[in-house]
Design an enzyme around this catalytic site. Structure first.
Site, PDB file in Angstrom:
ATOM      1  CG  ASP A  38      -1.686   1.254   1.405  1.00  0.00           C
ATOM      2  OD1 ASP A  38      -2.351   1.641   0.446  1.00  0.00           O
ATOM      3  OD2 ASP A  38      -1.626   1.862   2.495  1.00  0.00           O
ATOM      4  CG  ASP A 237      -1.352   2.311   6.750  1.00  0.00           C
ATOM      5  OD1 ASP A 237      -1.750   2.102   5.579  1.00  0.00           O
ATOM      6  OD2 ASP A 237      -1.285   3.442   7.249  1.00  0.00           O
TER       7      ASP A 237
END
Length: 354
Positions: A38, A237
């Site tokens: 990500d 996250d």
């Protein structure tokens, strides 16, 4: 041979700020062929800041910032936080928002003082048939600089563009280089437009980037890579990373991330440092290598000791083994295996040499 090595490896991970939740994830990590990253909060700091404010004629920066911060305040996105923070820094007063709607992968629609406002990416403006005029080229220029342009419109006409940039973490480039040197492919997922994503890809030397990806599409991207027969790790996250973290062969969460991401992951990087993901894979390889050594010596030792103790060699060579020596030899084999496993305590992460 196996449990002692796993136990020592898990403890060594904890020493380096890596929480390994299961023996299975530690064993699987050494097979990883592709790492999916990500962007926001993983590769970057996740604390973007406003870099440019560009408005149409007749609208001041303060006016645009006041409207932008007012409709972005209810949002939990890091880019929204950057705009609100900039407004607070400049002492701009905010308006009350009558309605607020988040459109996944596009932006926000809100009503402010009876007027409909749109805030988001170019796709949102196009979907609502709002002409970008000169801001189309401006957006491209900002994207090529690695910034994220956010377009703002009111009642069908543009108000301006606010550019936001997120700082790349100091260790991200070193971590990506280390993973590539281990023969691992890197794929980055981001909701940013393609130009911004490409700018970051070039800065970090990432193999492939998937831009303008919707939150729910991250899990599909991981599944598509797995369908090619590749063992995959996902590092993220956020809340929208949770399905992908669960889908991946090994899910790795950033310690500073959301609770749901941490809960969904197999491994948690407590220091929120991408280099620790490299350490986790290196540790897994060291543990598996140690287990194979233990198994080899255990089988080798027993393939000689058991026939000798059973008297197989006595009729031919007259060799036999006293039961007391056999008991001592059996104990020594366990001591050797445990001692070899304890050598993992000498494991030194690659990051300490960088």
């Amino acid at each position: 041979a196996t449990p002692v090595a796993i136990m020592v490896g898990t403890g060594k991970g904890a020493e380096n700020g890596i929480l390994i939740k299961s023996a299975e994830s530690l064993e699987t990590a050494h097979t990883i062929q592709t790492v999916v990253l990500d962007k926001t909060g993983t590769v970057t700091e996740g604390k973007p800041r406003v870099t440019d404010i560009l408005t149409v004629q007749g609208i001041s920066e303060q006016q645009l910032l006041a409207a932008a911060a007012s409709i972005e305040k209810p949002s939990e996105h890091p880019l929204a936080d950057a705009i609100v923070e900039e407004a607070e820094k400049r002492g701009v007063s905010l308006y009350s928002v009558q309605s607020f709607e988040t459109i996944a992968g596009q932006g926000i629609k809100a009503v402010l003082d009876g007027k409909t406002l749109f805030a988001g990416n170019r796709k949102m403006m196009e979907q609502n048939r709002i002409p970008l005029d000169a801001f189309a080229e401006t957006g491209d220029t900002l994207s090529e600089q690695g910034k994220t342009p956010l377009f703002f419109a009111q009642d069908g006409r543009m108000l301006g563009v606010i550019a936001v940039a997120d700082t790349i973490k100091p260790t991200s480039r070193a971590a990506i280089d280390a993973l590539k040197s281990m023969g691992i492919d890197i794929v980055m997922l981001t909701g940013d437009n393609r130009r911004t994503a490409e700018a970051i890809r070039r800065q970090l030397g990432i193999d492939r980037v998937v831009a303008e990806v919707l939150p729910q599409a991250k899990e599909r991207e991981v599944a598509a890579i797995q369908a090619q027969g590749r063992k995959t790790a996902m590092i993220g996250d956020g809340i929208n990373d949770a399905p992908a973290l669960t889908r991946a062969d090994v899910g790795i969460a950033i310690g500073a991330g959301t609770d749901i991401a941490i809960e969904s992951a197999d491994i948690v990087l407590m220091k929120s440092d991408l280099l620790d993901a490299v350490t986790a894979i290196e540790l897994s390889r060291a543990v598996i290598r140690n287990i194979k050594e233990n198994l080899f010596w255990a089988f080798f030792y027993n393939s000689i000791g058991i026939p000798l103790a059973a008297g197989v060699l006595f009729p031919v060579l007259g060799l036999k083994l006293n039961p007391m020596f056999a008991a001592a030899a059996m104990s020594m084999s366990s001591v050797c295996v445990v001692t070899n496993a304890l050598r993992l305590k000498l494991f030194v992460p690659r990051r300490q040499s960088l």
